[in-house]
Design an enzyme around this catalytic site. Sequence first.
Site, PDB file in Angstrom:
ATOM      1  N   LYS A 172       8.689  31.440   5.871  1.00 28.08           N
ATOM      2  CA  LYS A 172       7.714  30.617   5.144  1.00 28.08           C
ATOM      3  C   LYS A 172       7.828  29.153   5.542  1.00 28.08           C
ATOM      4  O   LYS A 172       6.820  28.468   5.769  1.00 28.08           O
ATOM      5  CB  LYS A 172       7.926  30.781   3.641  1.00 28.08           C
ATOM      6  N   CYS A 224      11.349  29.010   0.110  1.00 26.03           N
ATOM      7  CA  CYS A 224      12.188  29.832  -0.768  1.00 26.03           C
ATOM      8  C   CYS A 224      11.589  31.221  -0.918  1.00 26.03           C
ATOM      9  O   CYS A 224      10.370  31.405  -0.786  1.00 26.03           O
ATOM     10  CB  CYS A 224      12.300  29.220  -2.170  1.00 26.03           C
ATOM     11  N   ASP A 225      12.451  32.178  -1.210  1.00 23.16           N
ATOM     12  CA  ASP A 225      11.985  33.501  -1.574  1.00 23.16           C
ATOM     13  C   ASP A 225      13.018  34.144  -2.482  1.00 23.16           C
ATOM     14  O   ASP A 225      14.224  33.985  -2.260  1.00 23.16           O
ATOM     15  CB  ASP A 225      11.765  34.380  -0.349  1.00 23.16           C
ATOM     16  N   SER A 226      12.553  34.860  -3.494  1.00 25.17           N
ATOM     17  CA  SER A 226      13.456  35.487  -4.474  1.00 25.17           C
ATOM     18  C   SER A 226      13.187  36.973  -4.604  1.00 25.17           C
ATOM     19  O   SER A 226      12.029  37.409  -4.548  1.00 25.17           O
ATOM     20  CB  SER A 226      13.281  34.842  -5.857  1.00 25.17           C
TER      21      SER A 226
END
Length: 201
Positions: A51, A68-70
Amino acid sequence: MRFVLASASPARLKTLRAAGVQPEVIVSDVDEDAITADTGPGLVQALAAAKARAVAGRLTGNLLLLGCDSMLEFDGQVVGKPSSVAEAVDRWRRLSGQSGVLHTGHTLLELRDGEIRGTAEAVASTEVRFASLTDEEIAAYVDTGEPLHVAGAFTIDGLGGWYIESIVGDHHNVVGLSLPLLRRLLGQLGYRVGDLPIFPR
């Protein structure tokens, strides 16, 4: 210093703003299904990097950019947003009374004249203990629509907060962005929190 958040998450934006930072928001067009990894932490970090780099390729000038990624790791599986109401209900029936680990990958890029000059990356992981819910409680929560729009099918800072018994780790990470980790990443690139665009006090 110009600061860009490569995320559509309103929770991440709210977290930064509550901490006094005013980022620009530019959403990536990454095909998340095309990215794979062997572990939960590896996957969220790969997605965060993809991203950030996708947005970096569209920018010029000098700036810092955060991707960010969760995802939630539970019972040997890594899960993101549920794809349907039925999946959200099933997810919560399995989560009820159990624990999972919420992983958030962070990629911070330093751009100079539009070129990536520095990278700092890390994953924050927080253990989440879920309350024991009745089927009626699960149905009522899923009916709000909230679980369909968030990683793991829950929030800690919204309606889902009623159903989180405890956490071990950074609270902000469960929201989607670890402020203490971001501070450390800034330091790795030679910056301080005060170098970010701060709201006037």
